[in-house]
Design a protein around this motif. Structure first.
Motif, PDB file in Angstrom:
ATOM      1  N   MET A 180       0.854  -1.180  -0.030  1.00  0.00           N
ATOM      2  CA  MET A 180      -0.064  -0.088  -0.136  1.00  0.00           C
ATOM      3  C   MET A 180       0.981   1.205  -0.112  1.00  0.00           C
ATOM      4  SD  MET A 180      -2.894   1.199   2.766  1.00  0.00           S
ATOM      5  CE  MET A 180      -4.049   0.144   2.895  1.00  0.00           C
ATOM      6  N   GLY A 181       0.370   2.135  -0.758  1.00  0.00           N
ATOM      7  CA  GLY A 181       1.291   3.525  -0.705  1.00  0.00           C
ATOM      8  C   GLY A 181       0.654   4.734  -0.120  1.00  0.00           C
ATOM      9  N   GLU A 182       1.123   5.914  -0.388  1.00  0.00           N
ATOM     10  CA  GLU A 182       0.412   6.645   0.369  1.00  0.00           C
ATOM     11  C   GLU A 182      -0.962   7.242   0.174  1.00  0.00           C
ATOM     12  OE1 GLU A 182       3.013  10.484  -0.216  1.00  0.00           O
ATOM     13  OE2 GLU A 182       1.484  11.795   0.640  1.00  0.00           O
ATOM     14  N   PHE A 183      -1.083   7.096  -1.229  1.00  0.00           N
ATOM     15  CA  PHE A 183      -2.613   7.739  -1.536  1.00  0.00           C
ATOM     16  C   PHE A 183      -3.414   6.475  -1.368  1.00  0.00           C
ATOM     17  CE2 PHE A 183       0.653  10.359  -3.568  1.00  0.00           C
ATOM     18  CZ  PHE A 183       0.235  11.640  -3.242  1.00  0.00           C
ATOM     19  N   GLU A 184      -3.025   5.112  -1.327  1.00  0.00           N
ATOM     20  CA  GLU A 184      -3.906   4.207  -0.915  1.00  0.00           C
ATOM     21  C   GLU A 184      -4.483   4.488   0.441  1.00  0.00           C
ATOM     22  OE1 GLU A 184      -1.908   2.073  -4.431  1.00  0.00           O
ATOM     23  OE2 GLU A 184      -1.439   3.605  -3.026  1.00  0.00           O
ATOM     24  N   LEU A 185      -3.334   4.968   1.278  1.00  0.00           N
ATOM     25  CA  LEU A 185      -3.593   4.853   2.710  1.00  0.00           C
ATOM     26  C   LEU A 185      -4.349   6.102   2.895  1.00  0.00           C
ATOM     27  CD1 LEU A 185      -3.420   4.126   5.727  1.00  0.00           C
ATOM     28  CD2 LEU A 185      -1.070   5.055   5.687  1.00  0.00           C
ATOM     29  N   ILE A 186      -4.240   7.127   2.229  1.00  0.00           N
ATOM     30  CA  ILE A 186      -5.348   8.343   2.376  1.00  0.00           C
ATOM     31  C   ILE A 186      -6.504   8.013   2.186  1.00  0.00           C
ATOM     32  CG2 ILE A 186      -5.801  10.773   1.592  1.00  0.00           C
ATOM     33  CD1 ILE A 186      -2.663  11.090   1.316  1.00  0.00           C
ATOM     34  N   GLU A 187      -6.790   7.136   0.909  1.00  0.00           N
ATOM     35  CA  GLU A 187      -7.948   6.650   0.528  1.00  0.00           C
ATOM     36  C   GLU A 187      -8.555   5.566   1.648  1.00  0.00           C
ATOM     37  OE1 GLU A 187     -10.116   7.782  -1.499  1.00  0.00           O
ATOM     38  OE2 GLU A 187     -11.546   6.016  -1.108  1.00  0.00           O
ATOM     39  N   ARG A 188      -7.963   4.931   2.243  1.00  0.00           N
ATOM     40  CA  ARG A 188      -8.415   4.014   3.318  1.00  0.00           C
ATOM     41  C   ARG A 188      -8.844   4.980   4.514  1.00  0.00           C
ATOM     42  NH1 ARG A 188      -6.179  -1.117   3.632  1.00  0.00           N
ATOM     43  NH2 ARG A 188      -6.011  -1.864   5.560  1.00  0.00           N
ATOM     44  N   ILE A 189      -7.886   5.979   4.888  1.00  0.00           N
ATOM     45  CA  ILE A 189      -8.434   6.745   6.037  1.00  0.00           C
ATOM     46  C   ILE A 189      -9.827   7.548   5.570  1.00  0.00           C
ATOM     47  CG2 ILE A 189      -7.778   8.829   7.320  1.00  0.00           C
ATOM     48  CD1 ILE A 189      -4.844   7.686   6.971  1.00  0.00           C
ATOM     49  N   ARG A 190      -9.850   8.243   4.473  1.00  0.00           N
ATOM     50  CA  ARG A 190     -10.876   8.961   3.948  1.00  0.00           C
ATOM     51  C   ARG A 190     -12.208   7.846   3.815  1.00  0.00           C
ATOM     52  NH1 ARG A 190     -14.334   9.732   0.421  1.00  0.00           N
ATOM     53  NH2 ARG A 190     -13.444   7.951  -0.820  1.00  0.00           N
ATOM     54  N   SER A 191     -11.994   6.671   3.595  1.00  0.00           N
ATOM     55  CA  SER A 191     -13.304   5.764   3.377  1.00  0.00           C
ATOM     56  C   SER A 191     -13.742   5.384   4.868  1.00  0.00           C
ATOM     57  CB  SER A 191     -13.005   4.558   2.608  1.00  0.00           C
ATOM     58  OG  SER A 191     -12.201   3.758   3.384  1.00  0.00           O
ATOM     59  N   ARG A 192     -12.848   5.438   5.713  1.00  0.00           N
ATOM     60  CA  ARG A 192     -13.350   5.211   7.124  1.00  0.00           C
ATOM     61  C   ARG A 192     -13.612   6.301   7.935  1.00  0.00           C
ATOM     62  NH1 ARG A 192      -9.876   1.096  10.416  1.00  0.00           N
ATOM     63  NH2 ARG A 192     -11.627   1.666  11.784  1.00  0.00           N
ATOM     64  N   ALA A 193     -13.389   7.494   7.544  1.00  0.00           N
ATOM     65  CA  ALA A 193     -13.824   8.740   8.185  1.00  0.00           C
ATOM     66  C   ALA A 193     -15.461   8.954   8.382  1.00  0.00           C
ATOM     67  CB  ALA A 193     -13.004   9.956   7.887  1.00  0.00           C
ATOM     68  N   ALA A 194     -15.962   9.033   9.459  1.00  0.00           N
ATOM     69  CA  ALA A 194     -17.754   9.420   9.055  1.00  0.00           C
ATOM     70  C   ALA A 194     -17.667  10.800   8.554  1.00  0.00           C
ATOM     71  CB  ALA A 194     -18.321   9.155  10.444  1.00  0.00           C
ATOM     72  N   PRO A 195     -18.846  10.986   7.689  1.00  0.00           N
ATOM     73  CA  PRO A 195     -19.034  12.340   7.281  1.00  0.00           C
ATOM     74  C   PRO A 195     -19.637  13.298   8.629  1.00  0.00           C
ATOM     75  CG  PRO A 195     -20.952  11.154   6.755  1.00  0.00           C
ATOM     76  CD  PRO A 195     -19.763  10.254   7.153  1.00  0.00           C
ATOM     77  N   GLY A 196     -19.487  14.610   8.543  1.00  0.00           N
ATOM     78  CA  GLY A 196     -19.682  15.414   9.796  1.00  0.00           C
ATOM     79  C   GLY A 196     -20.532  16.855   9.202  1.00  0.00           C
ATOM     80  N   SER A 197     -20.853  17.753  10.247  1.00  0.00           N
ATOM     81  CA  SER A 197     -21.596  18.853   9.961  1.00  0.00           C
ATOM     82  C   SER A 197     -20.652  19.721   9.698  1.00  0.00           C
ATOM     83  CB  SER A 197     -22.581  19.081  10.880  1.00  0.00           C
ATOM     84  OG  SER A 197     -21.845  19.184  12.038  1.00  0.00           O
ATOM     85  N   GLY A 198     -20.848  20.792   9.100  1.00  0.00           N
ATOM     86  CA  GLY A 198     -20.013  22.124   8.908  1.00  0.00           C
ATOM     87  C   GLY A 198     -18.643  21.817   8.265  1.00  0.00           C
ATOM     88  N   VAL A 199     -18.638  20.741   7.487  1.00  0.00           N
ATOM     89  CA  VAL A 199     -17.561  20.409   6.649  1.00  0.00           C
ATOM     90  C   VAL A 199     -17.750  20.772   5.207  1.00  0.00           C
ATOM     91  CG1 VAL A 199     -15.772  18.515   5.729  1.00  0.00           C
ATOM     92  CG2 VAL A 199     -16.836  18.500   8.082  1.00  0.00           C
ATOM     93  N   VAL A 200     -17.272  21.902   4.639  1.00  0.00           N
ATOM     94  CA  VAL A 200     -17.283  22.441   3.326  1.00  0.00           C
ATOM     95  C   VAL A 200     -16.615  21.570   2.299  1.00  0.00           C
ATOM     96  CG1 VAL A 200     -17.579  24.439   1.805  1.00  0.00           C
ATOM     97  CG2 VAL A 200     -17.970  24.579   4.218  1.00  0.00           C
ATOM     98  N   VAL A 201     -15.302  21.480   2.827  1.00  0.00           N
ATOM     99  CA  VAL A 201     -14.486  20.717   1.865  1.00  0.00           C
ATOM    100  C   VAL A 201     -13.687  19.715   2.919  1.00  0.00           C
ATOM    101  CG1 VAL A 201     -12.454  20.554   0.567  1.00  0.00           C
ATOM    102  CG2 VAL A 201     -14.116  22.353   0.111  1.00  0.00           C
ATOM    103  N   GLY A 202     -13.689  18.302   2.908  1.00  0.00           N
ATOM    104  CA  GLY A 202     -12.796  17.409   3.825  1.00  0.00           C
ATOM    105  C   GLY A 202     -11.794  16.981   3.233  1.00  0.00           C
ATOM    106  N   ILE A 203     -11.371  15.787   3.764  1.00  0.00           N
ATOM    107  CA  ILE A 203     -10.293  15.030   3.242  1.00  0.00           C
ATOM    108  C   ILE A 203     -10.503  14.802   1.726  1.00  0.00           C
ATOM    109  CG2 ILE A 203      -9.184  12.643   3.030  1.00  0.00           C
ATOM    110  CD1 ILE A 203     -10.205  12.262   5.976  1.00  0.00           C
ATOM    111  N   GLY A 204      -8.910  15.259   1.027  1.00  0.00           N
ATOM    112  CA  GLY A 204      -8.803  15.050  -0.537  1.00  0.00           C
ATOM    113  C   GLY A 204      -8.439  16.207  -0.984  1.00  0.00           C
ATOM    114  N   ASP A 205      -8.397  17.452  -0.583  1.00  0.00           N
ATOM    115  CA  ASP A 205      -7.949  18.754  -1.124  1.00  0.00           C
ATOM    116  C   ASP A 205      -6.698  19.333  -0.578  1.00  0.00           C
ATOM    117  OD1 ASP A 205      -8.204  21.017  -2.894  1.00  0.00           O
ATOM    118  OD2 ASP A 205     -10.173  20.443  -3.305  1.00  0.00           O
ATOM    119  N   ASP A 206      -6.367  20.487  -0.752  1.00  0.00           N
ATOM    120  CA  ASP A 206      -4.995  21.086  -0.245  1.00  0.00           C
ATOM    121  C   ASP A 206      -5.429  21.286   1.396  1.00  0.00           C
ATOM    122  OD1 ASP A 206      -3.265  20.849  -2.546  1.00  0.00           O
ATOM    123  OD2 ASP A 206      -4.825  22.135  -3.498  1.00  0.00           O
ATOM    124  N   ALA A 207      -6.498  21.563   1.440  1.00  0.00           N
ATOM    125  CA  ALA A 207      -6.945  21.985   3.094  1.00  0.00           C
ATOM    126  C   ALA A 207      -8.448  21.876   3.073  1.00  0.00           C
ATOM    127  CB  ALA A 207      -6.438  23.336   3.232  1.00  0.00           C
TER     128      ALA A 207
END
Ligand SMILES: Nc1ncnc2c1ncn2[C@@H]1O[C@H](COP(=O)(O)OP(=O)(O)OP(=O)(O)O)[C@@H](O)[C@H]1O
Ligand SMILES: Cc1ncc(C[n+]2csc(CCOP(=O)(O)O)c2C)c(N)n1
Ligand SMILES: [Mg+2]
Length: 312
Positions: free
Chosen positions: A1-28
């Motif tokens: 597994m590489g860096e980007f697969e791991l980010i995807e793994r984390i992203r897929s496990r993180a629950a959505p939440g309120s107040g998030v206009v842009v979440g995991i995956g952009d520059d900030a």
């Protein structure tokens, strides 16, 4: 597994939440605070052989990383909203990371907090957590605000984590649990923000942390007999003086130490905060903390507290 697969793994496990206009995956991440609230931000790193050892299950490391940070939000009276997770890893050990995320995300979820970003790098293991919470504008509880005559109180019990550290393998499961699976006192922090004059969480040790609540010209009287001890601590450490040492000098309790006006209703606050609040002393004019006991002689040198750059 590489860096980007791991980010995807984390992203897929993180629950959505309120107040998030842009979440995991952009520059900030882009976040929308609640109107009328102020943001409360904190960061704490969790370091191998400082805060945990290699034999800890990954889920405990994840839980500690979240709770140690949540405890700082609790100490401000803040409600957790969003988290960033910066992981420096020597290699990608999938089983360990999954277990770490189990602990971290469970703690985040039960605190009502969403993971919105982070960072990955290769290097010696280091876990950096950054949290954003909110308080109604003007209501954050700081370390400053104690007045002579005020009561000093503490949530829960103190000394268990220090006892677990000092007993090592002989520590009971209950004591070990306090060290490895601390629970930030979020409900108590939110409850106390309307009446506390000053507050801090107990990470370095009770006497060391109490000193941060006293202004110049202020001291405190601390009633050692009143320090709340768990049944597990009473059973494991029979000598009261040794218990005092652990309770005043040991850190990692993640309880809240709070300064309240003299007429505060501790029973009502305990009920609303979901945890017992015990009066343990008073703020006085003067300086330093006088430790008192009606039952036995108080030894010198109680409560030196934790300092990361102390050598011994
Ligand atoms: N490298 C740093 N740069 C700027 N400010 C810092 C730095 N390290 C600590 N601080 C600030 O110093 C204050 C005290 O930090 P400290 O880490 O002792 O907090 P604490 O709540 O007592 O401990 P804990 O680490 O257990 O949360 C905080 O306001 C913190 O933001
Ligand atoms: C395995 C293990 N070894 C030692 C300790 C003791 N300890 C480490 S950091 C700290 C103060 C709070 O840290 P920080 O100021 O970084 O939040 C304390 C009391 C522990 N908890 N676990
Ligand atoms: Mg703190």
């Amino acid at each position: 597994m590489g860096e980007f697969e791991l980010i995807e793994r984390i992203r897929s496990r993180a629950a959505p939440g309120s107040g998030v206009v842009v979440g995991i995956g952009d520059d900030a991440a882009v976040l929308a605070p609640t109107p009328g609230c102020e943001l409360v931000v904190t960061t704490d790193s969790i370091v191998l052989d400082r805060h945990f050892t290699a034999d800890w299950p990954g889920s405990n490391v994840g839980q500690l990383a979240a709770q140690a940070n949540l405890s700082d939000l609790a100490a401000m009276g803040a409600s957790p909203r969003w988290a960033l997770l910066a992981l420096t890893l020597p290699a990608i050990d999938e089983a360990w990371i999954d277990a770490f995320l189990d602990g971290f995300l469970a703690a985040a979820g039960s605190a009502g907090m969403t993971l919105v970003g982070g960072n990955l790098a290769r290097g010696p293991l280091n876990i950096g957590v950054h949290l954003v919470g909110e308080v109604p504008a003007g209501q954050a509880v700081t370390r400053c605000g104690a007045r002579p005559g005020d009561r000093i109180a503490v949530t829960g019990t103190v000394g268990d984590a220090a006892a677990a550290l000092s007993l090592g393998e002989a520590a009971s499961p209950e004591l070990l649990d306090r060290l490895r699976r601390p629970r930030a006192r979020l409900q108590a922090g939110e409850t106390l923000r309307s009446s506390a004059r000053a507050m801090i969480d107990l990470s370095d040790g009770l006497l060391a942390d109490l000193a941060h609540l006293l202004a110049p010209g202020q001291g405190a009287e601390l009633d050692l007999d009143a320090l709340p001890a768990s049944a597990a601590l009473l059973e494991a450490v029979a000598d009261p003086v040794e218990r005092w040492r652990l309770q005043t000098g040991g850190g990692s309790d993640y309880e809240l130490l709070v300064v309240l006006p003299p007429d505060a209703d501790l029973d009502a606050l305990s009920k609303a905060g979901g945890v017992a609040l015990t009066a343990i002393g008073r703020v006085v004019e003067g300086q330093g903390v006088a430790c008192r006991s009606a039952t036995r002689a108080v030894p010198a040198g109680l409560g030196r507290g934790w300092d990361h750059f102390d050598d011994d």
